[in-house]
Design a protein around this motif. Structure first.
Motif, short mmCIF file in Angstrom:
data_model
loop_
_atom_site.label_atom_id
_atom_site.label_comp_id
_atom_site.label_asym_id
_atom_site.label_seq_id
_atom_site.Cartn_x
_atom_site.Cartn_y
_atom_site.Cartn_z
N SER A 79 -7.76 -26.93 -15.65
CA SER A 79 -6.90 -25.83 -15.21
C SER A 79 -7.40 -25.24 -13.90
O SER A 79 -8.57 -25.37 -13.54
CB SER A 79 -6.85 -24.73 -16.28
N SER A 80 -6.51 -24.53 -13.21
CA SER A 80 -6.90 -23.89 -11.96
C SER A 80 -7.95 -22.81 -12.19
O SER A 80 -8.84 -22.61 -11.37
CB SER A 80 -5.67 -23.30 -11.26
N GLN A 81 -7.85 -22.10 -13.34
CA GLN A 81 -8.86 -21.08 -13.66
C GLN A 81 -10.23 -21.72 -13.86
O GLN A 81 -11.24 -21.21 -13.38
CB GLN A 81 -8.46 -20.32 -14.93
N ALA A 82 -10.27 -22.84 -14.57
CA ALA A 82 -11.55 -23.53 -14.80
C ALA A 82 -12.15 -24.02 -13.49
O ALA A 82 -13.36 -23.92 -13.27
CB ALA A 82 -11.36 -24.68 -15.78
N ARG A 83 -11.32 -24.55 -12.62
CA ARG A 83 -11.83 -25.02 -11.32
C ARG A 83 -12.36 -23.86 -10.49
O ARG A 83 -13.40 -23.97 -9.82
CB ARG A 83 -10.74 -25.78 -10.56
N SER A 84 -11.67 -22.73 -10.55
CA SER A 84 -12.12 -21.55 -9.81
C SER A 84 -13.44 -21.04 -10.37
O SER A 84 -14.37 -20.71 -9.62
CB SER A 84 -11.05 -20.46 -9.89
N ASP A 85 -13.55 -20.99 -11.70
CA ASP A 85 -14.80 -20.55 -12.32
C ASP A 85 -15.93 -21.53 -12.03
O ASP A 85 -17.08 -21.11 -11.79
CB ASP A 85 -14.61 -20.39 -13.83
N ALA A 86 -15.63 -22.80 -12.04
CA ALA A 86 -16.66 -23.80 -11.75
C ALA A 86 -17.16 -23.67 -10.31
O ALA A 86 -18.35 -23.86 -10.04
CB ALA A 86 -16.11 -25.21 -11.99
N GLN A 87 -16.27 -23.33 -9.39
CA GLN A 87 -16.68 -23.10 -8.00
C GLN A 87 -17.66 -21.93 -7.92
O GLN A 87 -18.64 -21.98 -7.16
CB GLN A 87 -15.45 -22.80 -7.14
N VAL A 88 -17.44 -20.88 -8.71
CA VAL A 88 -18.36 -19.74 -8.73
C VAL A 88 -19.74 -20.19 -9.20
O VAL A 88 -20.77 -19.82 -8.60
CB VAL A 88 -17.81 -18.63 -9.65
N LEU A 89 -19.79 -21.00 -10.25
CA LEU A 89 -21.09 -21.48 -10.74
C LEU A 89 -21.75 -22.40 -9.71
O LEU A 89 -22.96 -22.32 -9.47
CB LEU A 89 -20.90 -22.23 -12.06
N TRP A 90 -20.97 -23.27 -9.09
CA TRP A 90 -21.50 -24.18 -8.07
C TRP A 90 -22.17 -23.39 -6.95
O TRP A 90 -23.30 -23.69 -6.56
CB TRP A 90 -20.35 -25.01 -7.52
N ASP A 91 -21.49 -22.36 -6.45
CA ASP A 91 -22.05 -21.55 -5.36
C ASP A 91 -23.34 -20.86 -5.79
O ASP A 91 -24.27 -20.74 -4.98
CB ASP A 91 -21.03 -20.51 -4.90
N GLU A 130 -20.16 -11.59 -11.84
CA GLU A 130 -19.04 -12.52 -11.70
C GLU A 130 -19.43 -13.93 -12.13
O GLU A 130 -18.60 -14.71 -12.62
CB GLU A 130 -18.50 -12.53 -10.27
N VAL A 131 -20.71 -14.28 -11.97
CA VAL A 131 -21.18 -15.59 -12.42
C VAL A 131 -21.24 -15.63 -13.94
O VAL A 131 -20.80 -16.60 -14.57
CB VAL A 131 -22.55 -15.91 -11.80
N ALA A 132 -21.75 -14.58 -14.55
CA ALA A 132 -21.81 -14.51 -16.01
C ALA A 132 -20.41 -14.57 -16.62
O ALA A 132 -20.18 -15.24 -17.63
CB ALA A 132 -22.52 -13.23 -16.44
N ALA A 133 -19.45 -13.89 -15.99
CA ALA A 133 -18.08 -13.90 -16.50
C ALA A 133 -17.45 -15.28 -16.38
O ALA A 133 -16.77 -15.75 -17.31
CB ALA A 133 -17.24 -12.86 -15.76
N ALA A 134 -17.68 -15.96 -15.26
CA ALA A 134 -17.15 -17.31 -15.09
C ALA A 134 -17.75 -18.26 -16.11
O ALA A 134 -17.06 -19.13 -16.68
CB ALA A 134 -17.42 -17.79 -13.67
N TYR A 135 -19.04 -18.13 -16.35
CA TYR A 135 -19.72 -18.96 -17.36
C TYR A 135 -19.09 -18.75 -18.74
O TYR A 135 -18.80 -19.73 -19.45
CB TYR A 135 -21.20 -18.59 -17.39
N GLU A 136 -18.86 -17.51 -19.13
CA GLU A 136 -18.29 -17.24 -20.45
C GLU A 136 -16.89 -17.82 -20.58
O GLU A 136 -16.54 -18.37 -21.63
CB GLU A 136 -18.28 -15.74 -20.72
N ARG A 137 -16.08 -17.74 -19.54
CA ARG A 137 -14.73 -18.31 -19.61
C ARG A 137 -14.80 -19.82 -19.76
O ARG A 137 -14.04 -20.42 -20.54
CB ARG A 137 -13.93 -17.92 -18.37
N LEU A 138 -15.68 -20.47 -19.02
CA LEU A 138 -15.80 -21.91 -19.12
C LEU A 138 -16.33 -22.34 -20.49
O LEU A 138 -15.87 -23.33 -21.07
CB LEU A 138 -16.71 -22.44 -18.01
N ARG A 139 -17.29 -21.59 -21.00
CA ARG A 139 -17.82 -21.91 -22.32
C ARG A 139 -16.72 -21.79 -23.38
O ARG A 139 -16.57 -22.66 -24.23
CB ARG A 139 -18.98 -20.98 -22.65
N ARG A 140 -15.94 -20.72 -23.31
CA ARG A 140 -14.85 -20.54 -24.28
C ARG A 140 -13.77 -21.61 -24.11
O ARG A 140 -13.07 -21.95 -25.08
CB ARG A 140 -14.25 -19.14 -24.14
N ALA A 141 -13.63 -22.14 -22.90
CA ALA A 141 -12.63 -23.17 -22.63
C ALA A 141 -13.08 -24.56 -23.10
O ALA A 141 -12.31 -25.52 -22.99
CB ALA A 141 -12.29 -23.20 -21.15
#
Length: 222
Positions: free
Chosen positions: A3-15, A196-207
């Protein structure tokens, strides 16, 4: 389909995983073993640029590398570097390490045995392992300056090179989890984790991007 949300969250973790260091000359380079031969390519390129006189490649095999690197990650890295023009005399191989902590501890011991004076280390890894390797090295090798380096590419370029989006995002999530739980276990120093990194991680984990997570309290992949 990611999903676009997952890709966006993954970009946050990558950075976040990138240390954003500029390579500079160091006493030695340590190339951390993995499935990605681009780490060896990066080491060879930095050697040609005069960033270090000696490279240690470290790594045995893992579940993701035993088929493609049957002789061990460090050995395959060395072979690749020699193909790219690095002289054999400038490469040491540490073939036993099975996690990041062992990569650092065994490389340090090998260099001490070889009588190499080390004041700075160029840590070369996959892009999303930069922060983890840096935090581990600072814990296990005090008194040494560490500079992080990895293949220079964007998140989208890395996805295209691996051609397995699920695996890459799983790896990003797993690496972030280790940054969160391993300091308390004494495996690495603690770095601040932006909200924002912790929040992105939690969304990806739940996904469901969870295949590279470890049970808390485990040291199997530190």
């Amino acid at each position: 389909m990611i999903s676009s949300q997952a890709r966006s969250d993954a970009q946050v973790l990558w950075d976040h995983h990138l240390m954003h260091h500029d390579p500079r000359p160091c006493s030695v380079a340590v190339g951390l073993g993995s499935h990605d031969l681009q780490v060896a390519d990066t080491a060879a390129n930095l050697f040609r640029r005069g960033m270090m006189p000696l490279i240690v490649f470290t790594g045995a095999t893992s579940r993701t590398t035993r088929d493609r690197m049957p002789r061990g990650e460090a050995v395959h890295y060395r072979e690749r570097a020699l193909e790219l023009g690095v002289p054999g005399s400038a490469v040491l191989v540490e073939p036993r390490a099975r996690n990041t902590g062992e990569n650092i501890r065994f490389s340090r011991a090998l260099l001490e045995e070889a009588g190499v004076d080390v004041s700075s280390v160029l840590l070369i890894s996959k892009p999303y392992e930069e922060r983890r390797a840096h935090a581990t090295a600072r814990k296990l090798w005090p008194g040494v300056e560490f500079v992080s380096a990895s293949p220079r590419m964007t998140f989208e370029e890395y996805l295209a090179s691996i051609q397995d989006d699920q695996l890459v995002i799983d790896m990003l999530v797993g690496a972030l989890q280790r940054l969160m739980i391993y300091p308390a276990q004494g495996f690495m120093v603690r770095d601040p984790l932006p909200d924002e990194v912790a929040a992105a991680y939690e969304r990806l984990r739940r996904a469901g991007f969870t295949s590279r997570l470890v049970a808390e309290g485990s040291d199997a992949d530190r």
